[in-house]
Write a protein that holds these residues in place. Structure first.
Motif, PDB file in Angstrom:
ATOM      1  N   LEU A  60       0.711  -1.435  -0.041  1.00 27.74           N
ATOM      2  CA  LEU A  60       0.157  -0.003   0.167  1.00 27.74           C
ATOM      3  C   LEU A  60       0.769   1.106   0.265  1.00 27.74           C
ATOM      4  CD1 LEU A  60      -2.753  -1.086   2.452  1.00 27.74           C
ATOM      5  CD2 LEU A  60      -2.802  -1.032  -0.075  1.00 27.74           C
ATOM      6  N   LEU A  61       2.102   0.971   0.125  1.00 27.49           N
ATOM      7  CA  LEU A  61       3.027   2.167   0.095  1.00 27.49           C
ATOM      8  C   LEU A  61       3.677   2.597  -1.158  1.00 27.49           C
ATOM      9  CD1 LEU A  61       4.968   1.623   3.883  1.00 27.49           C
ATOM     10  CD2 LEU A  61       3.019   3.299   3.349  1.00 27.49           C
ATOM     11  N   PHE A  62       4.454   1.533  -1.439  1.00 33.95           N
ATOM     12  CA  PHE A  62       4.991   1.880  -2.954  1.00 33.95           C
ATOM     13  C   PHE A  62       5.388   0.720  -3.723  1.00 33.95           C
ATOM     14  CE2 PHE A  62       7.807   1.009   0.222  1.00 33.95           C
ATOM     15  CZ  PHE A  62       8.416   2.054   0.903  1.00 33.95           C
ATOM     16  N   VAL A  63       4.446  -0.331  -3.724  1.00 37.05           N
ATOM     17  CA  VAL A  63       4.721  -1.297  -4.466  1.00 37.05           C
ATOM     18  C   VAL A  63       5.011  -1.044  -6.312  1.00 37.05           C
ATOM     19  CG1 VAL A  63       3.996  -3.392  -3.247  1.00 37.05           C
ATOM     20  CG2 VAL A  63       2.500  -1.974  -4.659  1.00 37.05           C
ATOM     21  N   ALA A  64       5.979  -1.788  -6.615  1.00 40.63           N
ATOM     22  CA  ALA A  64       6.463  -1.424  -8.118  1.00 40.63           C
ATOM     23  C   ALA A  64       6.772  -2.867  -8.804  1.00 40.63           C
ATOM     24  CB  ALA A  64       7.455  -0.512  -8.415  1.00 40.63           C
ATOM     25  N   PHE A  65       6.533  -3.403  -9.626  1.00 37.79           N
ATOM     26  CA  PHE A  65       6.752  -4.565 -10.255  1.00 37.79           C
ATOM     27  C   PHE A  65       7.253  -4.837 -11.662  1.00 37.79           C
ATOM     28  CE2 PHE A  65       4.854  -7.480  -7.225  1.00 37.79           C
ATOM     29  CZ  PHE A  65       3.593  -6.363  -6.530  1.00 37.79           C
ATOM     30  N   CYS A  66       7.274  -3.742 -12.314  1.00 36.06           N
ATOM     31  CA  CYS A  66       7.872  -3.850 -13.705  1.00 36.06           C
ATOM     32  C   CYS A  66       8.778  -2.834 -13.838  1.00 36.06           C
ATOM     33  CB  CYS A  66       6.922  -4.006 -14.900  1.00 36.06           C
ATOM     34  SG  CYS A  66       6.210  -5.497 -14.788  1.00 36.06           S
ATOM     35  N   SER A  67      10.064  -2.879 -14.343  1.00 40.77           N
ATOM     36  CA  SER A  67      11.031  -1.812 -14.585  1.00 40.77           C
ATOM     37  C   SER A  67      11.027  -0.892 -15.326  1.00 40.77           C
ATOM     38  CB  SER A  67      12.605  -2.391 -14.630  1.00 40.77           C
ATOM     39  OG  SER A  67      13.518  -1.475 -14.708  1.00 40.77           O
ATOM     40  N   PHE A  68      10.953   0.348 -14.906  1.00 41.67           N
ATOM     41  CA  PHE A  68      11.024   1.787 -15.698  1.00 41.67           C
ATOM     42  C   PHE A  68      12.241   2.363 -15.493  1.00 41.67           C
ATOM     43  CE2 PHE A  68       6.557   0.978 -16.267  1.00 41.67           C
ATOM     44  CZ  PHE A  68       6.173   1.873 -17.364  1.00 41.67           C
ATOM     45  N   GLY A  70       3.738   9.464  -7.622  1.00 43.49           N
ATOM     46  CA  GLY A  70       3.688   8.414  -6.829  1.00 43.49           C
ATOM     47  C   GLY A  70       3.992   8.819  -5.394  1.00 43.49           C
ATOM     48  N   THR A  71       3.358   8.394  -4.540  1.00 45.87           N
ATOM     49  CA  THR A  71       3.664   8.675  -3.109  1.00 45.87           C
ATOM     50  C   THR A  71       4.006   7.336  -2.271  1.00 45.87           C
ATOM     51  OG1 THR A  71       1.387   8.217  -2.174  1.00 45.87           O
ATOM     52  CG2 THR A  71       1.537  10.372  -3.055  1.00 45.87           C
ATOM     53  N   ILE A  72       4.640   7.674  -1.204  1.00 38.05           N
ATOM     54  CA  ILE A  72       4.597   6.866  -0.011  1.00 38.05           C
ATOM     55  C   ILE A  72       3.739   7.143   0.842  1.00 38.05           C
ATOM     56  CG2 ILE A  72       6.718   7.812   0.621  1.00 38.05           C
ATOM     57  CD1 ILE A  72       7.545   5.223   1.745  1.00 38.05           C
ATOM     58  N   HIS A  73       2.902   6.453   1.490  1.00 39.20           N
ATOM     59  CA  HIS A  73       1.805   7.217   2.395  1.00 39.20           C
ATOM     60  C   HIS A  73       2.133   7.618   3.798  1.00 39.20           C
ATOM     61  CE1 HIS A  73      -0.788   6.041  -1.015  1.00 39.20           C
ATOM     62  NE2 HIS A  73      -0.788   4.731  -0.706  1.00 39.20           N
ATOM     63  N   MET A  74       3.658   7.077   4.398  1.00 43.18           N
ATOM     64  CA  MET A  74       4.219   7.767   5.362  1.00 43.18           C
ATOM     65  C   MET A  74       5.520   7.675   5.318  1.00 43.18           C
ATOM     66  SD  MET A  74       3.404   4.527   8.171  1.00 43.18           S
ATOM     67  CE  MET A  74       1.578   4.425   7.599  1.00 43.18           C
ATOM     68  N   LEU A  75       6.165   8.819   6.197  1.00 44.75           N
ATOM     69  CA  LEU A  75       7.645   8.815   6.214  1.00 44.75           C
ATOM     70  C   LEU A  75       7.954   9.294   7.541  1.00 44.75           C
ATOM     71  CD1 LEU A  75       8.822   9.795   2.707  1.00 44.75           C
ATOM     72  CD2 LEU A  75       9.409   7.999   3.691  1.00 44.75           C
ATOM     73  N   ALA A 129       3.013   4.745  -5.187  1.00 42.32           N
ATOM     74  CA  ALA A 129       4.017   4.613  -6.252  1.00 42.32           C
ATOM     75  C   ALA A 129       3.939   3.304  -7.035  1.00 42.32           C
ATOM     76  CB  ALA A 129       5.572   5.008  -5.798  1.00 42.32           C
ATOM     77  N   GLY A 130       3.250   2.204  -6.268  1.00 37.59           N
ATOM     78  CA  GLY A 130       3.474   1.081  -6.670  1.00 37.59           C
ATOM     79  C   GLY A 130       2.520   0.720  -7.907  1.00 37.59           C
ATOM     80  N   LEU A 153       2.298   3.064 -10.540  1.00 36.01           N
ATOM     81  CA  LEU A 153       2.856   3.616 -11.615  1.00 36.01           C
ATOM     82  C   LEU A 153       3.310   2.777 -12.689  1.00 36.01           C
ATOM     83  CD1 LEU A 153       4.947   6.470 -10.077  1.00 36.01           C
ATOM     84  CD2 LEU A 153       2.768   6.640 -11.048  1.00 36.01           C
ATOM     85  N   ALA A 154       4.089   1.698 -12.339  1.00 33.05           N
ATOM     86  CA  ALA A 154       5.029   0.852 -13.373  1.00 33.05           C
ATOM     87  C   ALA A 154       4.370  -0.615 -13.820  1.00 33.05           C
ATOM     88  CB  ALA A 154       6.313   0.673 -12.843  1.00 33.05           C
ATOM     89  N   GLY A 155       4.836  -1.247 -14.653  1.00 31.75           N
ATOM     90  CA  GLY A 155       4.350  -2.432 -14.923  1.00 31.75           C
ATOM     91  C   GLY A 155       3.455  -2.293 -16.067  1.00 31.75           C
ATOM     92  N   ASN A 156       3.170  -3.382 -16.994  1.00 35.64           N
ATOM     93  CA  ASN A 156       2.450  -3.571 -18.014  1.00 35.64           C
ATOM     94  C   ASN A 156       1.103  -3.334 -17.702  1.00 35.64           C
ATOM     95  OD1 ASN A 156       4.652  -4.419 -19.525  1.00 35.64           O
ATOM     96  ND2 ASN A 156       4.263  -6.591 -19.081  1.00 35.64           N
ATOM     97  N   LYS A 157       0.579  -3.431 -16.499  1.00 34.22           N
ATOM     98  CA  LYS A 157      -0.701  -2.928 -16.011  1.00 34.22           C
ATOM     99  C   LYS A 157      -0.806  -1.802 -14.992  1.00 34.22           C
ATOM    100  CE  LYS A 157      -2.887  -6.048 -18.486  1.00 34.22           C
ATOM    101  NZ  LYS A 157      -3.804  -5.811 -19.528  1.00 34.22           N
ATOM    102  N   GLY A 158       0.327  -1.322 -15.007  1.00 35.54           N
ATOM    103  CA  GLY A 158       0.557   0.038 -14.289  1.00 35.54           C
ATOM    104  C   GLY A 158      -0.073   1.221 -15.045  1.00 35.54           C
ATOM    105  N   LEU A 159      -0.347   2.098 -14.252  1.00 36.31           N
ATOM    106  CA  LEU A 159      -0.877   3.350 -14.979  1.00 36.31           C
ATOM    107  C   LEU A 159      -0.438   4.146 -16.030  1.00 36.31           C
ATOM    108  CD1 LEU A 159      -2.574   5.133 -11.598  1.00 36.31           C
ATOM    109  CD2 LEU A 159      -3.945   3.958 -13.377  1.00 36.31           C
TER     110      LEU A 159
END
Length: 282
Positions: free
Chosen positions: A11-19, A42-47, A258-259, A261-267
């Motif tokens: 929920l914070l920032f998963v990403a699965f395919c490389s950009f 792309g956010t990270i929901h807490m820091l 942020a998660g 954003l990326a990947g074939n099924k990313g936004l």
């Protein structure tokens, strides 16, 4: 064994395919008949406060946008009330564990200055959120920063319109469905791994390195196909159908984990498939 102990990460920032060729957390959306540019952030929901910064390029994109869109608008009073309701404990959840499992989990939690009795006072979703906060290892967890909270406050101060892609009810029910007793127990037994993993992910986020986030998270041990579909792909597909209408008439700043954003099924890919030009803002 498949795990959801890093649900916080998803929920914070998963990403699965490389950009890797265009690593950025800010992406400009243009073309396809748009009269003005919009942005994906792309956010990270807490820091922790020391790690939190809103870069100038993000402020520039934010200030140039008429509408600010979040996954959920936490500044709405009714949403805040919903979140409070979702934190209420579920008496039946702990009944799924044996006495020995409860004893072993409590032993692990007490070593982290926590206790299994947390489930007497808060929902499993709320307890998992507490685990995630401990993973950041901030000197003072009560002072953690959130991009959504800070940007919503800025939007309100500027009189900008705020919108949302989902409701708190949808998100809570999704998490409630995914956090089974088995996966909750696995989370407890991996608590000691949270700080090191979270530190690496925060560093990757701060340097806008989507490729590194991918390396950290694409291991199938962290997520089943079903979990990936529910947490990412299904939601991305739905959002990609909502966003064209949102950005059609007004420039929008869309802040999502942020998660997504990326990947074939990313936004990024899904909006490109719809004919938009989506470019990294360096």
């Amino acid at each position: 064994m498949k795990k959801i102990s890093t649900l916080l990460v998803l929920l914070l920032f998963v990403a699965f395919c490389s950009f890797a060729q265009d690593s950025s957390m800010l992406w400009k959306i243009s073309g396809n008949g748009l009269k003005q540019d919009s942005y994906l952030f792309g956010t990270i929901h807490m820091l922790c406060p020391d790690d939190f910064v809103i870069k100038q390029k993000n402020l520039d994109a934010f200030n140039s946008s008429k509408k600010i869109i979040f996954e959920v608008d936490l500044s709405k009073p009714e949403n805040a009330k919903s979140l409070q309701a979702f934190a209420v404990s579920d008496p039946n959840f702990i009944k799924a564990f044996s006495a020995d499992e409860i004893k072993r989990m409590d032993s692990v939690l007490r070593a982290q200055q926590l206790s299994i009795t947390l489930l007497d006072y808060a929902s499993p979703v709320a307890v998992i959120s507490l685990f995630s906060m401990k993973g950041f290892d901030c000197p003072d967890p009560t002072k953690m920063k959130s991009y959504e909270v800070e940007l919503a406050a800025l939007a309100n101060s500027q009189g900008k319109t705020i919108g949302e892609l989902e409701t708190p009810d949808f998100q809570f029910n999704l998490l409630k469905d995914l956090i089974t007793p088995k996966l909750f127990m696995e989370s407890v037994f991996q608590l000691d791994k949270y700080p090191a993993l979270t530190a690496k992910m925060v560093e990757a986020y701060k340097t806008e390195n989507l490729e590194e986030l991918t390396k950290l998270l694409e291991d199938s041990a962290w997520m089943t196909v079903e979990q990936k579909d529910k947490l990412l792909i299904d939601r991305n597909l739905n959002w990609s159908n909502l966003i064209p209408e949102i950005i059609k008439d007004q420039s929008s700043f869309i802040a999502i984990g942020a998660g997504h954003l990326a990947g074939n099924k990313g936004l990024i890919s899904l909006l490109r498939d719809k004919g938009f030009t989506v470019e990294a803002v360096k």
